[in-house]
Scaffold this motif. Structure first.
Motif, mmCIF file in Angstrom:
data_model
loop_
_atom_site.group_PDB
_atom_site.id
_atom_site.type_symbol
_atom_site.label_atom_id
_atom_site.label_comp_id
_atom_site.label_asym_id
_atom_site.label_seq_id
_atom_site.Cartn_x
_atom_site.Cartn_y
_atom_site.Cartn_z
ATOM 1 N N VAL A 279 -70.692 42.680 38.772
ATOM 2 C CA VAL A 279 -69.789 43.222 37.754
ATOM 3 C C VAL A 279 -70.246 44.585 37.240
ATOM 4 O O VAL A 279 -69.436 45.522 37.166
ATOM 5 C CB VAL A 279 -69.611 42.211 36.596
ATOM 6 N N PRO A 280 -71.529 44.774 36.886
ATOM 7 C CA PRO A 280 -71.932 46.116 36.427
ATOM 8 C C PRO A 280 -71.695 47.200 37.471
ATOM 9 O O PRO A 280 -71.263 48.306 37.128
ATOM 10 C CB PRO A 280 -73.423 45.936 36.118
ATOM 11 N N MET A 281 -71.956 46.911 38.751
ATOM 12 C CA MET A 281 -71.792 47.949 39.769
ATOM 13 C C MET A 281 -70.321 48.257 40.015
ATOM 14 O O MET A 281 -69.943 49.421 40.216
ATOM 15 C CB MET A 281 -72.464 47.516 41.083
ATOM 16 N N LEU A 282 -69.472 47.242 39.999
ATOM 17 C CA LEU A 282 -68.038 47.495 40.160
ATOM 18 C C LEU A 282 -67.508 48.367 39.027
ATOM 19 O O LEU A 282 -66.706 49.277 39.248
ATOM 20 C CB LEU A 282 -67.269 46.172 40.214
ATOM 21 N N THR A 283 -67.942 48.086 37.799
ATOM 22 C CA THR A 283 -67.481 48.901 36.675
ATOM 23 C C THR A 283 -68.108 50.288 36.701
ATOM 24 O O THR A 283 -67.495 51.261 36.274
ATOM 25 C CB THR A 283 -67.786 48.203 35.334
ATOM 26 N N GLN A 284 -69.350 50.388 37.205
ATOM 27 C CA GLN A 284 -69.991 51.698 37.354
ATOM 28 C C GLN A 284 -69.148 52.610 38.250
ATOM 29 O O GLN A 284 -68.863 53.757 37.910
ATOM 30 C CB GLN A 284 -71.380 51.502 37.979
ATOM 31 N N LEU A 285 -68.737 52.093 39.394
ATOM 32 C CA LEU A 285 -67.949 52.893 40.320
ATOM 33 C C LEU A 285 -66.534 53.121 39.795
ATOM 34 O O LEU A 285 -65.975 54.208 39.963
ATOM 35 C CB LEU A 285 -67.910 52.202 41.691
ATOM 36 N N TYR A 286 -65.975 52.108 39.160
ATOM 37 C CA TYR A 286 -64.618 52.243 38.625
ATOM 38 C C TYR A 286 -64.547 53.388 37.614
ATOM 39 O O TYR A 286 -63.591 54.172 37.609
ATOM 40 C CB TYR A 286 -64.192 50.936 37.959
ATOM 41 N N GLN A 287 -65.569 53.506 36.779
ATOM 42 C CA GLN A 287 -65.523 54.515 35.727
ATOM 43 C C GLN A 287 -65.988 55.886 36.190
ATOM 44 O O GLN A 287 -65.504 56.901 35.682
ATOM 45 C CB GLN A 287 -66.386 54.086 34.528
#
Length: 375
Positions: A279-287
């Protein structure tokens, strides 16, 4: 409410059309309230009769009450979808879930629309029309007013979030994290969705629409469409879709699915690395990235032989890492026993390449079905 052809006595709701209707009604109620307040202040400042503002406020209260009842019905529909209970009617127009026309009480726990609105960004303002359940953390302490309101919104949209997450095989929590962070930590009050469909996103830098604040004209959304995760759309078309809850959820899930596939294709390290449930990495890339930038990062890693686990560093990812209790209360990280196979993107045809013309077979002279011969 809908009355499908062929059964005039049936009263029900069809999703996602009903979800769009409810979302629009709730947003209209919020904007009417905001308009009434702004007009009251302006008329009072000018020392003129403020009664027009009072009339608008009366309309806003009526719309808010209607939106609360619609939300209650929406919750019932989503519960029937999740539990596969309740009557439904399948027609050529779609599937309608049966709902009686009798008055519907507000669901418990929680009271009707709270009188102390949470401080949320404009795209999730409708969360203030939902009952708050008074949710508690595992240690017994309550979630904040904002967290409780966002959890109510996520619960209403639970079925849609999980369906889109399953489609691309990513964690539903990551979609919820992006929406929640933008609602609680990146609070904006400009009703940009009022301009949806005008093409404003092509002229205004960083213009975003809907839950999760997807930037309507950034390279990332164009890459998602060009690679076939979603159909190609014009900027006004994107604005209209992203201004709906369902449309934003579709884009966020597709973006995270694309990042997951790029990672699997580009990671050449000695050990497998997947971000589908990170979850943190997906949101890192999303943002903070786009697909081509991430592909370049992975290519550089390969050239340098650097296969250290990527670090998180932007605010959304750090928040997701610190707020696992909230995300666990919102949605499961991995709700299926067997990871689903992600949908296969369908790349759109290149508009610069003319379509192939059908080949007309050459005529043949087959032998006669009635052969001639000497008797």
């Amino acid at each position: 409410m809908s009355f499908p052809a062929g059964d005039p006595n049936f009263s029900g709701a069809k999703t996602p059309a009903f979800d769009t209707l409810v979302s629009g009604h709730a947003r209209a109620a919020f904007l009417l309230e905001q308009l009434a307040g702004d007009l009251w202040e302006e008329l009072t400042r000018m020392r003129v009769d403020p009664s027009p503002a009072l009339r608008i406020r009366t309309l806003a209260e009526r719309a808010r009450s209607q939106a609360s009842e619609l939300r209650t019905r929406q919750s019932r529909v989503h519960h029937m979808q999740r539990t596969k209970t309740g009557a439904k009617l399948c027609t050529v127009q779609g599937t309608f879930w049966e709902l009686s026309e009798s008055p519907t009480p507000t669901p418990q726990p929680g009271e009707p629309a709270p009188t102390d609105p949470a401080r949320l960004s404009i795209e999730l303002s409708e969360a203030n029309l939902l009952p708050r359940a008074g949710r508690l953390r595992p240690d017994g302490t309550p979630f904040s007013r904002e967290e409780d309101a966002v959890l109510s919104w996520i619960d209403v949209h639970r079925a849609s979030i999980i369906a889109e997450a399953r489609k691309w095989n990513v964690s539903p929590q990551a979609i919820a994290a992006a929406i929640a962070w933008e609602a609680m930590k990146n609070v904006k009050h400009i009703p940009a969705d009022m301009l949806a469909g005008t093409g404003v996103g092509a002229a205004v830098p960083n213009a975003s629409f809907g839950p999760g604040k997807v930037h309507v004209d950034f390279p990332l959304v164009q890459q998602i469409e060009d690679r076939g995760y979603l159909p190609r759309r014009s900027v006004p078309e994107r604005e209209k879709l992203l201004s709906t809850d369902e449309g934003s959820i579709q884009y966020i899930a597709a973006i995270m699915g694309a990042y997951s596939k790029v990672t699997e294709d580009g990671w050449k390290g000695p050990e497998r690395y997947s971000i589908r449930y990170n979850v943190p990495m997906l949101t890192q890339l999303y943002q903070g990235s786009d697909l081509k930038q991430w592909e370049q990062n992975l290519s550089t890693r390969q050239q340098e032989g650097n296969w250290r686990t990527p670090r998180i560093g932007n605010p959304m990812a750090e928040w997701a890492s610190r707020n696992e209790e909230f995300l666990d209360a919102a949605l499961p990280k991995d709700p299926w026993k067997v990871d689903p196979t992600p949908a296969k993107p369908v790349r759109p045809a290149d508009p610069s390449v003319p379509p192939l013309r059908p080949v007309t077979p050459a005529p043949r002279n087959p032998p006669s079905p009635t052969p001639s011969g000497n008797n």
